[in-house]
Design a protein around this motif. Structure first.
Motif, PDB file in Angstrom:
ATOM      1  N   ALA A   1      49.273  40.421  43.645  1.00  0.00           N
ATOM      2  CA  ALA A   1      50.649  40.414  43.156  1.00  0.00           C
ATOM      3  C   ALA A   1      51.435  41.614  43.673  1.00  0.00           C
ATOM      4  O   ALA A   1      52.629  41.511  43.958  1.00  0.00           O
ATOM      5  N   SER A   2      50.768  42.758  43.797  1.00  0.00           N
ATOM      6  CA  SER A   2      51.459  43.980  44.204  1.00  0.00           C
ATOM      7  C   SER A   2      51.512  44.164  45.711  1.00  0.00           C
ATOM      8  O   SER A   2      52.322  44.934  46.217  1.00  0.00           O
ATOM      9  N   GLY A   3      50.633  43.475  46.454  1.00  0.00           N
ATOM     10  CA  GLY A   3      50.545  43.692  47.885  1.00  0.00           C
ATOM     11  C   GLY A   3      49.825  44.964  48.250  1.00  0.00           C
ATOM     12  O   GLY A   3      49.899  45.429  49.392  1.00  0.00           O
ATOM     13  N   ARG A   4      49.082  45.535  47.294  1.00  0.00           N
ATOM     14  CA  ARG A   4      48.340  46.767  47.543  1.00  0.00           C
ATOM     15  C   ARG A   4      46.840  46.502  47.431  1.00  0.00           C
ATOM     16  O   ARG A   4      46.423  45.477  46.882  1.00  0.00           O
ATOM     17  N   PRO A   5      45.997  47.434  47.903  1.00  0.00           N
ATOM     18  CA  PRO A   5      44.552  47.296  47.695  1.00  0.00           C
ATOM     19  C   PRO A   5      44.221  47.358  46.212  1.00  0.00           C
ATOM     20  O   PRO A   5      45.071  47.701  45.373  1.00  0.00           O
ATOM     21  N   ILE A   6      42.982  47.032  45.867  1.00  0.00           N
ATOM     22  CA  ILE A   6      42.587  47.090  44.463  1.00  0.00           C
ATOM     23  C   ILE A   6      42.701  48.526  43.943  1.00  0.00           C
ATOM     24  O   ILE A   6      42.586  49.495  44.690  1.00  0.00           O
ATOM     25  N   ASP A   7      42.923  48.636  42.653  1.00  0.00           N
ATOM     26  CA  ASP A   7      43.039  49.930  41.986  1.00  0.00           C
ATOM     27  C   ASP A   7      41.628  50.405  41.615  1.00  0.00           C
ATOM     28  O   ASP A   7      40.966  49.812  40.757  1.00  0.00           O
ATOM     29  N   LEU A   8      41.168  51.480  42.261  1.00  0.00           N
ATOM     30  CA  LEU A   8      39.809  51.955  42.002  1.00  0.00           C
ATOM     31  C   LEU A   8      39.653  52.517  40.598  1.00  0.00           C
ATOM     32  O   LEU A   8      38.558  52.487  40.026  1.00  0.00           O
ATOM     33  N   LEU A   9      40.741  53.039  40.013  1.00  0.00           N
ATOM     34  CA  LEU A   9      40.649  53.524  38.633  1.00  0.00           C
ATOM     35  C   LEU A   9      40.338  52.372  37.684  1.00  0.00           C
ATOM     36  O   LEU A   9      39.561  52.530  36.729  1.00  0.00           O
ATOM     37  N   LEU A  10      40.944  51.206  37.948  1.00  0.00           N
ATOM     38  CA  LEU A  10      40.621  50.032  37.136  1.00  0.00           C
ATOM     39  C   LEU A  10      39.208  49.551  37.425  1.00  0.00           C
ATOM     40  O   LEU A  10      38.474  49.155  36.507  1.00  0.00           O
ATOM     41  N   ALA A  11      38.817  49.585  38.698  1.00  0.00           N
ATOM     42  CA  ALA A  11      37.478  49.115  39.064  1.00  0.00           C
ATOM     43  C   ALA A  11      36.395  49.932  38.374  1.00  0.00           C
ATOM     44  O   ALA A  11      35.345  49.402  38.005  1.00  0.00           O
ATOM     45  N   ARG A  12      36.630  51.236  38.196  1.00  0.00           N
ATOM     46  CA  ARG A  12      35.612  52.097  37.582  1.00  0.00           C
ATOM     47  C   ARG A  12      35.370  51.753  36.123  1.00  0.00           C
ATOM     48  O   ARG A  12      34.363  52.168  35.542  1.00  0.00           O
ATOM     49  N   ARG A  13      36.292  51.013  35.496  1.00  0.00           N
ATOM     50  CA  ARG A  13      36.113  50.643  34.085  1.00  0.00           C
ATOM     51  C   ARG A  13      35.105  49.511  33.896  1.00  0.00           C
ATOM     52  O   ARG A  13      34.670  49.254  32.774  1.00  0.00           O
ATOM     53  N   ILE A  14      34.784  48.792  34.963  1.00  0.00           N
ATOM     54  CA  ILE A  14      33.952  47.595  34.828  1.00  0.00           C
ATOM     55  C   ILE A  14      32.494  47.980  34.652  1.00  0.00           C
ATOM     56  O   ILE A  14      31.924  48.725  35.452  1.00  0.00           O
ATOM     57  N   GLU A  15      31.906  47.491  33.614  1.00  0.00           N
ATOM     58  CA  GLU A  15      30.469  47.607  33.360  1.00  0.00           C
ATOM     59  C   GLU A  15      29.955  46.218  32.979  1.00  0.00           C
ATOM     60  O   GLU A  15      30.689  45.437  32.383  1.00  0.00           O
ATOM     61  N   PRO A  16      28.718  45.884  33.344  1.00  0.00           N
ATOM     62  CA  PRO A  16      27.692  46.695  33.988  1.00  0.00           C
ATOM     63  C   PRO A  16      27.942  46.845  35.490  1.00  0.00           C
ATOM     64  O   PRO A  16      28.798  46.164  36.074  1.00  0.00           O
ATOM     65  N   GLU A  17      27.154  47.737  36.119  1.00  0.00           N
ATOM     66  CA  GLU A  17      27.332  48.038  37.533  1.00  0.00           C
ATOM     67  C   GLU A  17      27.236  46.825  38.435  1.00  0.00           C
ATOM     68  O   GLU A  17      28.019  46.711  39.389  1.00  0.00           O
ATOM     69  N   PRO A  18      26.299  45.867  38.197  1.00  0.00           N
ATOM     70  CA  PRO A  18      26.255  44.716  39.106  1.00  0.00           C
ATOM     71  C   PRO A  18      27.571  43.947  39.170  1.00  0.00           C
ATOM     72  O   PRO A  18      27.947  43.443  40.234  1.00  0.00           O
ATOM     73  N   VAL A  19      28.298  43.861  38.041  1.00  0.00           N
ATOM     74  CA  VAL A  19      29.583  43.167  38.062  1.00  0.00           C
ATOM     75  C   VAL A  19      30.594  43.977  38.866  1.00  0.00           C
ATOM     76  O   VAL A  19      31.386  43.428  39.642  1.00  0.00           O
ATOM     77  N   ARG A  20      30.562  45.295  38.713  1.00  0.00           N
ATOM     78  CA  ARG A  20      31.441  46.133  39.529  1.00  0.00           C
ATOM     79  C   ARG A  20      31.112  45.965  41.011  1.00  0.00           C
ATOM     80  O   ARG A  20      31.997  45.933  41.871  1.00  0.00           O
ATOM     81  N   GLY A  21      29.831  45.849  41.305  1.00  0.00           N
ATOM     82  CA  GLY A  21      29.435  45.623  42.692  1.00  0.00           C
ATOM     83  C   GLY A  21      29.964  44.314  43.233  1.00  0.00           C
ATOM     84  O   GLY A  21      30.372  44.225  44.404  1.00  0.00           O
ATOM     85  N   VAL A  22      29.982  43.276  42.406  1.00  0.00           N
ATOM     86  CA  VAL A  22      30.550  41.988  42.821  1.00  0.00           C
ATOM     87  C   VAL A  22      32.036  42.140  43.124  1.00  0.00           C
ATOM     88  O   VAL A  22      32.546  41.608  44.120  1.00  0.00           O
ATOM     89  N   LEU A  23      32.756  42.868  42.261  1.00  0.00           N
ATOM     90  CA  LEU A  23      34.179  43.106  42.511  1.00  0.00           C
ATOM     91  C   LEU A  23      34.380  43.802  43.850  1.00  0.00           C
ATOM     92  O   LEU A  23      35.234  43.390  44.661  1.00  0.00           O
ATOM     93  N   ILE A  24      33.611  44.855  44.106  1.00  0.00           N
ATOM     94  CA  ILE A  24      33.772  45.609  45.349  1.00  0.00           C
ATOM     95  C   ILE A  24      33.451  44.722  46.549  1.00  0.00           C
ATOM     96  O   ILE A  24      34.167  44.725  47.565  1.00  0.00           O
ATOM     97  N   ALA A  25      32.382  43.928  46.436  1.00  0.00           N
ATOM     98  CA  ALA A  25      32.010  43.052  47.550  1.00  0.00           C
ATOM     99  C   ALA A  25      33.105  42.013  47.816  1.00  0.00           C
ATOM    100  O   ALA A  25      33.428  41.712  48.973  1.00  0.00           O
ATOM    101  N   ARG A  26      33.674  41.454  46.747  1.00  0.00           N
ATOM    102  CA  ARG A  26      34.738  40.471  46.936  1.00  0.00           C
ATOM    103  C   ARG A  26      35.994  41.112  47.520  1.00  0.00           C
ATOM    104  O   ARG A  26      36.641  40.542  48.401  1.00  0.00           O
TER     105      ARG A  26
END
Length: 580
Positions: free
Chosen positions: A132-157
């Motif tokens: 929606a913003s036309g920007r890369p993902i927000d890493l501050l928001l990404a750091r909130r995701i737990e557990p780590e495997p789900v965060r890893g899925v976000l990063i991979a996607r």
């Protein structure tokens, strides 16, 4: 409703690991009232409750419009009800539906959903907010995701979808505590893009050394491939790891080994070419397709790799097998103009089968790219269209032969062409597909729905009408579904909208009319929509027109935007946190 009217191109096809991304944004104000409409008409009379009538509690305060007996609160409730559903899958699907709109006006809602506490919803919302913003993902928001495997899925996607900037990867690899395989893939991307740029800090050797001993052989081989060409102690260690861990690769069951080989080939690390063509992976002397695919991604750059290709091609007596190998080559081609391995071009020289000749011609023309002119090519907007014409002619030949796979591949990659060439491809395919395509070509209609609809909406509607009138109502609806769902973040609207609204108004079948109305509304300016159009869209959003839930959610938001009720709707939707 037109969102994101300007789109800047930012194209970079690195490998199967990194997808091409074209992202941009244009300002799109929230709460804009529909031109010529009364913003606050008198309070409506009481209307019967719709099924599940508690949704009326989402109505914003004060007088609001109704659309033929449908309340604004009920329309907001379509979105709210799915975002607060008890089933996680429904909440995730709702965010995905909103993501397809690529609407900057939704960014506040998506950002709030990104901190909702549900890791699956958060993952989709972070990706959607980036779109929606036309920007890369927000890493501050990404750091909130737990557990780590789900965060890893976000990063991979995000990595695969081009929603990570190269500058973000080093921080992720060094600090995020990702799984070794995700971190190693990020490291491969980072160092490949660095391309020897001394201003970009390389990945810490300590991390790379640790990844070499990770449980996954893919992780160990990727890490070793990063350092195997160095002439120092770590380079020697890396070469020993390659020799040792390829044995683990050979022991994997076939589906897993094929995925592993594709990952290694997609890395484009030259040191891994020897691993891919290790004899233990082809004990009978015939390289399987997974090995050939990985080798093609790496350019068949060794004598062993070239010998494996020659052996596979010349042993293929059946034309169908040679066609499969040609499709394998198509699936590993880089950007237009990136060339073909010489050994592949030589093996294709005397192919007699007409279908395979068409696929070969398609690959050769793509690999040759536009004419040698620095002002032409992907994303410049100045291509002369010659490449598109050549590719379109070949696609038309394949359509005449009733062989869709090569055409589907071309349509999937069309956005990598310049705009003039892309239009040439679309026009040629559109002209070649019969009005009644038959079962053999139906997949091309489905694959090309968005491209054909965007290039010639009236012609596309004529084809859908012809399908409907010939009794093929299901196919007509499937074509419309394909057009609606083909919208990508770099092209959030399709068609011209206004011209299609008239088609929607006169469509004979009520169920199919809902799809036409949604499609038209997504490409129409608000002032082009009448109250009757809005009423039809409102009823479709409430489920009366046979739309599936993702499209009902989209219909609801498009209607709220077109009527100037989006600001009030956002206020109510932002207040939902904790309602569930």
């Amino acid at each position: 409703m037109v969102f994101n009217e300007a789109h800047g191109a930012k194209s970079m096809r690195q490998s199967a690991l990194i997808a091409v991304i074209v992202l941009s944004t244009a300002s799109c104000g929230v709460g804009r009232a529909r031109a010529g409409a009364q913003a606050e008409p008198p309070p409506p009379p009481a209307v019967p409750a719709v099924p599940g009538g508690a949704l009326g509690r989402y109505a914003p305060p004060g007088p609001v419009p109704t659309w033929t007996g449908v309340r604004v609160g009920d329309v907001i409730g379509v979105i709210a009800g799915e975002l607060t559903a008890s089933e996680p899958a429904r909440r995730v699907a709702a965010v995905r539906a909103l993501r397809r709109l690529a609407d900057p006006g939704l960014e506040p809602l998506l950002t709030q959903l990104a901190i909702s506490g549900d890791p699956l919803v958060m993952t989709e919302a972070i990706l959607a907010a980036a779109d929606a913003s036309g920007r890369p993902i927000d890493l501050l928001l990404a750091r909130r995701i737990e557990p780590e495997p789900v965060r890893g899925v976000l990063i991979a996607r995000a990595l695969a979808e081009g929603l990570l900037e190269p500058e973000q990867t080093l921080d992720l690899v060094s600090r995020e505590g990702l799984s070794p395989e995700t971190a190693a893939r990020l490291a491969v991307w980072h160092e490949r893009l660095a391309g020897g740029n001394s201003e970009r800090t390389p990945i810490d050797d300590t991390l790379v050394r640790a990844w070499m001993d990770a449980p996954s052989p893919v992780t160990g081989l990727l890490a070793a491939g990063l350092r195997a060409e160095r002439q120092d102690e770590l380079g020697e260690v890396a070469r020993r790891v390659l020799a040792r861990r390829v044995k683990e690769l050979a022991a994997l069951p076939e589906p897993e080994r094929a995925r592993a080989l594709t990952a290694l080939g997609s890395s484009r690390l030259p040191a891994l070419l020897g691993v891919v063509f290790d004899r233990s992976l082809s004990p009978d002397g015939i390289a399987p397709d997974a090995v050939l695919r990985a080798g093609l991604l790496l350019g068949l750059g060794t004598p062993e790799a070239r010998a494996a290709w020659r052996g596979a091609w010349h042993s293929a007596q059946d034309p169908a097998r040679r066609t499969a190998l040609s499709l394998l080559v198509l699936g590993t081609l880089g950007q237009p103009g990136s060339g073909l391995p010489q050994v592949v071009a030589e093996s294709w020289a005397d192919e007699p089968d007409p279908v395979n000749r068409g696929l070969i011609e398609l690959a050769q023309r793509w690999a040759a790219g536009p004419k040698a002119d620095p002002s032409t090519g992907p994303g410049t907007g100045r291509d002369d269209g010659a490449l598109g014409n050549r590719l379109g002619q070949t696609a038309a030949q394949l359509i005449a032969l009733r062989h869709p796979p090569g055409v589907e591949w071309l349509l999937a990659r069309a956005d990598e062409l310049g705009p003039v060439s892309r239009a040439g491809v679309a026009a040629a395919v559109r002209a070649a597909i019969p009005v009644d395509p038959g079962a053999e070509l139906w997949s091309i209609v489905a694959a090309s729905a968005g491209e054909l609809a965007g290039a010639d909406p009236e012609g596309f509607i004529a084809r859908v009408r012809a399908l409907h009138q010939s009794g093929q109502t299901d196919r007509a609806r499937q074509a419309l579904l394909g057009a609606v769902r083909s919208v990508r973040r770099e092209r959030p609207t399709i068609g011209t909208g206004a011209e299609l609204l008239e088609a929607a108004r006169t469509w004979p079948d009520a169920a199919t009319r809902s799809w036409v109305t949604l499609w038209a509304a997504r490409g129409a300016e608000p002032q082009a929509m009448t109250e009757a159009d809005m009423g039809a869209l409102a009823r479709a959003a409430l489920g009366e027109g046979g739309l599936e839930m993702p499209e009902r959610i989209q219909a609801a938001w498009v209607l709220l935007r077109a009527s100037g009720q989006d600001s009030a709707a956002l206020s109510r939707l932002l207040a939902l946190r904790g309602d569930r």
